[in-house]
Scaffold this motif. Structure first.
Motif, PDB file in Angstrom:
ATOM      1  N   TRP A 131       0.841  -1.187   0.000  1.00 39.90           N
ATOM      2  CA  TRP A 131       0.000   0.000   0.000  1.00 39.90           C
ATOM      3  C   TRP A 131       0.878   1.239   0.000  1.00 39.90           C
ATOM      4  N   ALA A 132       0.915   1.927  -1.132  1.00 41.83           N
ATOM      5  CA  ALA A 132       1.750   3.121  -1.265  1.00 41.83           C
ATOM      6  C   ALA A 132       1.322   4.204  -0.274  1.00 41.83           C
ATOM      7  N   GLY A 133       0.019   4.273  -0.014  1.00 43.14           N
ATOM      8  CA  GLY A 133      -0.475   5.267   0.922  1.00 43.14           C
ATOM      9  C   GLY A 133       0.055   5.071   2.327  1.00 43.14           C
ATOM     10  N   TRP A 134       0.264   3.817   2.703  1.00 43.09           N
ATOM     11  CA  TRP A 134       0.824   3.514   4.028  1.00 43.09           C
ATOM     12  C   TRP A 134       2.258   4.019   4.124  1.00 43.09           C
ATOM     13  N   ASP A 135       3.048   3.750   3.096  1.00 45.12           N
ATOM     14  CA  ASP A 135       4.428   4.218   3.077  1.00 45.12           C
ATOM     15  C   ASP A 135       4.475   5.738   3.139  1.00 45.12           C
ATOM     16  N   ALA A 136       3.609   6.389   2.380  1.00 46.70           N
ATOM     17  CA  ALA A 136       3.595   7.848   2.368  1.00 46.70           C
ATOM     18  C   ALA A 136       3.217   8.412   3.734  1.00 46.70           C
ATOM     19  N   ARG A 137       2.275   7.767   4.392  1.00 48.93           N
ATOM     20  CA  ARG A 137       1.845   8.226   5.720  1.00 48.93           C
ATOM     21  C   ARG A 137       2.977   8.124   6.735  1.00 48.93           C
ATOM     22  N   GLN A 138       3.685   6.994   6.714  1.00 50.71           N
ATOM     23  CA  GLN A 138       4.791   6.808   7.652  1.00 50.71           C
ATOM     24  C   GLN A 138       5.943   7.773   7.345  1.00 50.71           C
ATOM     25  N   LYS A 139       6.211   7.973   6.060  1.00 49.21           N
ATOM     26  CA  LYS A 139       7.269   8.913   5.670  1.00 49.21           C
ATOM     27  C   LYS A 139       6.930  10.324   6.129  1.00 49.21           C
ATOM     28  N   ALA A 140       5.660  10.700   6.033  1.00 54.77           N
ATOM     29  CA  ALA A 140       5.245  12.033   6.460  1.00 54.77           C
ATOM     30  C   ALA A 140       5.478  12.227   7.950  1.00 54.77           C
TER      31      ALA A 140
END
Length: 210
Positions: A131-140
């Protein structure tokens, strides 16, 4: 007065690549008690390591005490070692000092948690289900926290060890190890300069992941 008991009966379970375990390993080295604990590598991803028998959460680090109890959570273990054998050098007892150091430690620990969540998504989840959205959330989460700390470096400047500074050093080292492409130093010159100085400490050099 530090507890003078023999620590050889204590056993730390860890891996060389775990940033959580690195916090404890750094604390041990900075407190000067490395030769008084047994160290055991235990891979939490393989049942053959038997880690689940020691820590039912099957995570590292885990510190087995002389009475058979096992401490889990890196900050808890580091604080225990500091209070028992380090004369509170890493985490002051006075409220203001405690809040400052413990707050920094919690923020750094959160950066590590977000980084590990990203890594597990990349390496452990089958590619079709990532899930790309999960990675983006954690990176944020990581970006926001490092931006915050860039503005607070003056409050924890210096290389003398404290629990917060140890945790932050482990977090930034993990970013270099697992997420070098993120280039966390860009736009954060003060934090980068602080880490460059801290990274030269012998304890940091001795615990490089890999």
């Amino acid at each position: 007065m530090a507890d003078q008991r023999d620590l050889r009966f204590m056993k730390l379970y860890y891996t060389n690549t775990s940033p959580f375990a690195r916090i404890v390993r750094l604390a041990i080295l900075e407190l000067g008690i490395a030769d008084r604990l047994e160290m055991a590598i235990a891979d939490p991803w393989t049942e053959e390591s038997g880690l689940y028998r020691v820590n039912p959460l099957e995570k590292v680090p885990a510190l087995e005490l002389d009475d058979g109890r096992v401490l889990v959570d890196s900050l808890t273990i580091a604080e225990y070692l500091d209070r028992s054998f380090g004369d509170n050098r890493l985490l002051p007892l006075d409220p203001a000092g405690w809040v400052s150091e413990r707050r920094l430690a919690a923020l750094a620990h959160g950066v590590i948690e977000a980084g590990v969540a990203r890594l597990i998504e990349r390496l452990r989840r089958p590619e079709p289900y990532r899930w790309a959205g999960w990675d983006a959330r954690q990176k944020a989460k990581i970006v926001r926290t490092l931006d915050l700390l860039e503005g607070e470096v003056a409050g924890f400047a210096g290389t003398e060890p404290g629990l917060g500074r140890i945790a932050l050093a482990a977090a930034l080292g993990y970013m270099d190890f697992r997420f070098a492409d993120d280039a966390w130093r860009e736009g954060r010159p003060k934090l980068a300069a602080w880490y460059a100085a801290v990274a030269d400490r012998p304890a940091m050099q001795q615990t490089m992941p890999g």
